[in-house]
Design an enzyme around this catalytic site. Structure first.
Site, PDB file in Angstrom:
ATOM      1  CG  ASP A   5      18.674  33.292  55.565  1.00 29.55           C
ATOM      2  OD1 ASP A   5      18.498  33.242  54.332  1.00 29.55           O
ATOM      3  OD2 ASP A   5      19.622  32.737  56.158  1.00 29.55           O
TER       4      ASP A   5
ATOM      5  CE1 TYR B 213      24.819  39.728  56.430  1.00 31.12           C
ATOM      6  CE2 TYR B 213      27.059  40.250  55.736  1.00 31.12           C
ATOM      7  CZ  TYR B 213      25.770  39.850  55.439  1.00 31.12           C
ATOM      8  OH  TYR B 213      25.433  39.561  54.143  1.00 31.12           O
TER       9      TYR B 213
ATOM     10  CE1 TYR C 274      23.804  31.075  50.728  1.00 29.46           C
ATOM     11  CE2 TYR C 274      25.861  30.627  49.575  1.00 29.46           C
ATOM     12  CZ  TYR C 274      24.486  30.743  49.572  1.00 29.46           C
ATOM     13  OH  TYR C 274      23.781  30.525  48.416  1.00 29.46           O
TER      14      TYR C 274
END
Length: 524
Positions: free
Chosen positions: A341, A411, A484
């Site tokens: 994003d 992440y 996601y």
């Protein structure tokens, strides 16, 4: 002069191999020198001769000893004549180097070297485009009307000379196509003027001939032939893509094709030259590596909504624009192994990417690539960085696509929960290995993504406490590609299950997110 005499001797030898009465007949009805020779299956370097012309062949037919004359005689036999100013009824000027371009006809005149003039125009095109190449490939496309003309000539010659012994042995047995004949005619001259080699090359010159007259007769044959072939071969191709000899022989006796019965009908034809559009281009090259994104206000690709740019810039434009400049290409296409994003940074080893450079004029060297990497990494703003930049083959694109489903991403997320973090939270989270989660398409992207359910894998997680805070922590996790992450943290109103919120039994929100590693073999 010895070279000139050698050319004339070669032409004389070739002409003598063609039945004289048939040759004279084809000359009389308006078939050019190169078409006559190729229809009789003549092969080799004779087509490249700048001396080859209709007037020369007529001179040899009238006086077979012409090539043995003195120096002055040799010059006299190849001067352009009225016959050289007639457009061929078969190739419509293609093999005479006559065409229309940009609405104006390049009319046949009494020129000494129309081929050289034609090749010089191609060389000027290369110079204008600014391509750098040490080899080239010629590509030629011709209109269907050319094949119709060949069918007419073959049918005419078959009716007139079919019973003669030479017909089956010589005529059309090894017929050269107009495309191949044109390539043979200009290849040597183009190599000499451009100082390149011709053959298989990533640099191409494309000659596209077209004609205003449609081939309605041949279309009937084509439809009949395709219908016939489809009964036995579901993979059959259209007629025009078949070998010229095969097409002509298959249709000599076709009832769907009506050819002129005599030379009078052929000689009454008023052929118009073809239109020619030519251009040069280089097949795409690929530059790949890994990119890092340091800003939370830079999208991966150019993002415009209602004519308003979203974010300060894009990774695509920063990297692609620099490559476009150094390669002097028409445009580029940006491909990446997944995406993040706009508000997510890409850190660590970086994300694999590939830039497809369309029609480059300059192929960067190894030192150019090093300078390019330095240029991007030192741009003002420092939004994006690149590493391991290099020229690659297009197979890397396939590797990136194949690896998308299997690759893993790591992440680091700054998370807030509605209660203090406990020691047992750290233990419960760290104990998770290869946990399946079910994710419905997130609400935030539901307007542009299909409403699907996806199963994803959380490979491992761990919590890192933040000093001085009891409700904030760093979540480190490794997941299957396509997960996601934001929704996995807050649950997306139950559309992702389980989630960090449901595991910890409290409300959870993600405040910041960074990608720290994309595990793929590309550019490791």
């Amino acid at each position: 002069m010895s070279t000139e005499l050698d050319e004339l001797e070669l032409i004389k030898e070739v002409v003598s191999s063609v039945p004289r009465h048939a040759l004279e007949d084809l000359l009389d009805i308006g078939v050019c020198a190169r078409c006559i020779l190729r229809l009789f299956g003549v092969q080799g370097r004779v087509y490249a001769s700048s001396k080859l012309s209709t007037s020369l062949i007529k001179s040899i037919v009238d006086d077979p000893k012409a090539c043995n004359k003195t120096e002055n005689g040799c010059h006299s036999v190849h001067h352009a004549s009225e016959s050289d100013s007639m457009i061929c009824i078969v190739c419509l000027g293609i093999l005479q180097f006559v065409h229309k371009q940009e609405g104006e006809a390049h009319i046949l005149r009494e020129r000494e070297a129309p081929k050289i003039e034609f090749v010089a125009s191609l060389t000027e095109l290369l110079k204008k485009e600014g391509h750098q190449a040490d080899s080239l490939s010629l590509e030629v496309s011709v209109p269907a009307i050319i094949l119709e003309n060949e069918l007419e000539i073959s049918s005419y010659v078959n009716k007139k000379f079919g019973p003669e012994d030479w017909f089956q042995e010589k005529f059309l047995t090894k017929c050269l196509s107009v495309k191949d004949c044109l390539k043979l005619s200009i290849k040597d001259a183009l190599e000499t003027l451009q100082c390149v080699e011709s053959g298989l090359s990533s640099f191409r010159i494309r000659l596209c001939y077209s004609h205003s007259k449609e081939s309605s007769k041949l279309q009937k044959v084509s439809e009949k032939q395709i219908s016939k072939r489809m009964k036995t071969d579901t993979g059959s191709t259209v007629l025009f893509k078949h070998d010229t000899n095969q097409v002509i022989h298959e249709n000599l006796d076709s009832t769907a094709y009506e050819a002129p019965k005599d030379s009078l009908a052929l000689s009454e034809k008023v052929p118009q030259p073809c239109n020619l559009a030519y251009h040069c281009y280089h097949t795409p090259i690929y530059i790949g590596g890994r990119y890092l994104k340091f800003s939370r206000n830079v999208s991966q690709t150019r993002w415009i909504i209602d004519d308003e740019r979203m974010g300060e810039a894009s990774v695509e434009e920063i990297i692609g624009g620099s490559i476009l400049h150094i390669c002097r290409s028409d445009t580029y296409k940006f491909h990446a192994a997944g995406r993040e994003d706009i508000d997510v940074r890409m850190l660590g080893s970086g994300r694999p990417f590939l830039v497809e450079v369309v029609n480059p004029r300059h192929i960067p060297s190894s030192s150019d690539i090093v300078k390019l990497e330095d240029t991007i990494n030192n741009l003002e703003g420092r939004f994006v960085g690149v590493r391991k930049l290099r020229l690659v083959g297009n197979e890397v694109w396939d590797l990136m696509r194949e690896g998308e489903a299997e690759k893993q991403k790591q992440y680091a997320a700054l998370v807030w929960i509605s209660r203090p973090v406990k020691d047992e939270d750290l233990e419960s989270i760290s104990a998770i290995r290869d946990m399946d989660i079910l994710q419905k398409t997130p609400i935030r992207v539901l307007h542009r993504r299909s409403p699907l359910e996806r199963t994803r894998i959380i490979h491992w997680m761990k919590i890192e406490r933040i000093s001085g805070s009891c409700q904030y922590f760093l979540l480190h996790l490794c997941t299957q590609a396509g997960t996601y992450i934001k929704e996995f943290v807050h649950g997306d109103l139950g559309r992702t299950h389980p989630s960090i919120g449901s595991i910890l039994g409290s409300r959870a929100e993600i405040l910041q997110l960074d990608v720290t590693d994309v595990k793929m073999d590309c550019f490791n």
